[in-house]
Write an enzyme that holds these catalytic residues in place. Structure first.
Site, PDB file in Angstrom:
ATOM      1  N   ASP A  62      30.748 -19.007  28.562  1.00 27.96           N
ATOM      2  CA  ASP A  62      29.537 -19.736  29.381  1.00 27.96           C
ATOM      3  C   ASP A  62      28.376 -19.807  28.554  1.00 27.96           C
ATOM      4  OD1 ASP A  62      27.908 -21.340  31.555  1.00 27.96           O
ATOM      5  OD2 ASP A  62      29.803 -20.793  32.538  1.00 27.96           O
ATOM      6  N   HIS A  95      23.291 -21.148  33.516  1.00 29.81           N
ATOM      7  CA  HIS A  95      24.731 -21.468  34.054  1.00 29.81           C
ATOM      8  C   HIS A  95      25.603 -20.324  34.101  1.00 29.81           C
ATOM      9  CE1 HIS A  95      28.704 -23.333  34.320  1.00 29.81           C
ATOM     10  NE2 HIS A  95      28.014 -24.275  35.250  1.00 29.81           N
ATOM     11  N   ASN A 188      33.756 -31.819  37.822  1.00 33.81           N
ATOM     12  CA  ASN A 188      32.972 -32.804  38.926  1.00 33.81           C
ATOM     13  C   ASN A 188      32.964 -34.050  38.669  1.00 33.81           C
ATOM     14  OD1 ASN A 188      32.273 -30.176  39.960  1.00 33.81           O
ATOM     15  ND2 ASN A 188      30.674 -29.906  38.635  1.00 33.81           N
ATOM     16  N   SER A 256      32.339 -25.511  39.207  1.00 31.21           N
ATOM     17  CA  SER A 256      31.942 -24.308  38.615  1.00 31.21           C
ATOM     18  C   SER A 256      31.932 -22.994  39.376  1.00 31.21           C
ATOM     19  CB  SER A 256      30.677 -24.451  37.600  1.00 31.21           C
ATOM     20  OG  SER A 256      30.887 -25.342  36.544  1.00 31.21           O
TER      21      SER A 256
END
Length: 485
Positions: A62, A95, A188, A256
């Site tokens: 990430d 994130h 998404n 996520s």
């Protein structure tokens, strides 16, 4: 005491004996109390049994992880920055820290001490620089290096490609060959996609779609035939980087978060069954998923909603081949395909692919409660008969007619209220989350408000309801709880 009041007292006793529902909302204060998904999945009950992911390393590919966050202190290993010189322990975006917190935040006694799904696991941060987020070469390299550094689970809450690049597919195959499980977000809709992207769509990867707080399909999630499991994706409260203007905490929506939750569950299973290979762990999760929507695998829920408790209470055979790979035989040599279209489990398959061995530990208690309830119900029926006969005798003595039927048949048994159906596959009402995150991304926002209550999936539906009977004023006897679908 009048006969009517006595009867109401007995009926109330039956209700108190047979109905025992969990509290509809968490009593915990602060941000910890807003982690509704922990209650919905009954995660803390597993922690109480010592199942916390200890000894398992989860790589988070990430934006890096804020290793200095108090709730991650001691949880984050020295990692790496792909094509860079860092150790992955810094995170400007937040994130990656949010994902790491969902997986392994330590929790604590404070109201804001966020708790991870697998607080005993270690996090290996693999940082993909901003200008490399969607470069397949960088992501593929990150997967390979995570495998080489000892990760047993890899969470990838990012992705993009509808057609997976060869170097990314090759990296996933490398992980599979090394007994490593790759979990990835499906994607998404707010990011512009409608189909499941890569690496989630690569065969062998656990592609995770989203659920809302009611356990229905999350409307912001993409869907597709590659879906494997579904998990909570709405209003996921967790930690964040402390780099200004971030506060160290955030709430987000998206797959996520769902992917990170499943990665945490995988860590729990790998701790509990250390001798099980990756294929067997995946097979266990598929067999024990809570089947919703069309029977068997479907584009929204995949094999079903992840159901951690079943994963530890169901006898599932070991397999030698990842059941998600093309040409694999679900269930392996030790199992047979279940009626739901899932890989096989030993025992008689029931809804969701679980076996009848579920909840064996509670069976004596349930038998005892059922027996008491039956005795009380019989007592109520006998009492009604006695009251009717006495009423008939009184009227006969007053009027003195020949034997005949007593006037009236006594108060009718109050009808049971309707029990709301179990959570179905209908589309959730939550719209597309605002703002795109760093990849599939979550819309991180300000400090969250009060929770809307825990989700209902994985547990019994609410008790029956209904208006009191108009003839007697007695409330209807409550219906007992029904098990998970």
């Amino acid at each position: 005491m009048t006969s009517r009041r006595l009867l109401f007292t007995v009926v109330a006793a039956v209700a108190a004996t047979t109905v025992a529902f969990p509290s509809p909302a968490s009593a915990a204060p602060g941000l910890r109390g807003e982690q509704w998904y922990l209650d919905a999945l009954k995660i803390t009950a597993l922690h109480d049994q010592g199942i916390n992911g200890q000894g398992v390393t989860v790589a988070v590919i990430d934006t890096g992880v804020d290793a200095g966050h108090p709730l991650l202190a001691g949880q984050v290993l020295p990692g790496l920055e792909v094509q860079g010189g860092g150790n992955g322990q810094q995170d400007i975006d937040g994130h990656g820290t949010h994902m790491a917190g969902i997986i392994a935040a330590k929790g604590g006694p404070g109201p804001n001490d966020i708790l991870g799904v697998a607080p005993g696991a270690k996090i290996l941060p693999v940082k993909i620089r901003d200008d490399e987020k969607f470069l397949s070469q960088a992501l593929g390299g990150g997967i390979r290096q995570a495998v080489d550094r000892g990760a047993k689970v890899i969470n990838i809450s990012l992705g993009n490609w509808s057609t997976p690049p060869s170097e990314l597919t090759s990296a996933v195959q490398y992980a599979t060959s090394k007994d490593v499980i790759v979990v990835a977000a499906a994607g998404n809709r707010e990011a512009g996609g409608s189909d499941i992207g890569s690496p989630a769509r690569i065969p062998g990867v656990i592609a995770v779609t989203g659920l809302d707080k009611q356990g229905a399909f999350y409307s912001g999630s993409v869907q597709g035939p590659e879906a494997v499991l579904s998990a909570p994706a709405e209003r996921i409260t967790g930690i964040d980087t402390r780099t200004p203007p971030n506060t160290g905490y955030s709430t987000a929506d998206g797959t996520s978060d769902a992917s990170a939750i499943v990665a945490g569950v995988v860590a729990l299973v790998r701790q509990k069954f250390p001798q099980a290979n990756a294929a067997s762990v995946i097979n266990r999760l598929l067999v024990t998923a809570e089947d919703v929507g069309p029977k068997g695998r479907d584009p929204q829920y995949g094999f079903g909603r992840v159901f951690p408790n079943r994963a530890f209470s169901t006898q599932v055979p070991d397999v030698t081949t990842n059941p998600l790979l093309a040409g694999a035989s679900p269930g392996g040599s030790g199992g047979s395909p279940a009626a739901t279209g899932k890989p096989g489990a030993t025992g008689t398959p029931v809804a969701g692919g679980a076996s009848e061995s579920d909840d064996d530990a509670t069976k004596p208690f349930r038998v005892l409660v059922g027996g008491i309830a039956c005795l009380l119900i019989v007592a109520v029926i006998v009492l009604i008969v006695v009251l009717v006969l006495r009423r008939g005798r009184r009227k006969k003595a007053a009027a003195g007619p020949p034997f005949g039927a007593p006037p009236g048949s006594g108060p009718p048994w109050p009808s049971a209220g309707s029990t709301p159906p179990g959570v179905g596959p209908q589309q959730g009402g939550f719209g597309a989350p605002p703002g795109a995150g760093p990849s599939f991304g979550d819309a991180t926002g300000p400090q969250p408000g009060p929770p809307a209550g825990p989700g209902s999936f994985g547990g019994p539906p609410p008790a029956g309801s209904g208006e009191p009977h108009t003839d007697t004023g007695w409330p209807p006897p409550p219906t007992g709880p029904s098990g998970p679908r």
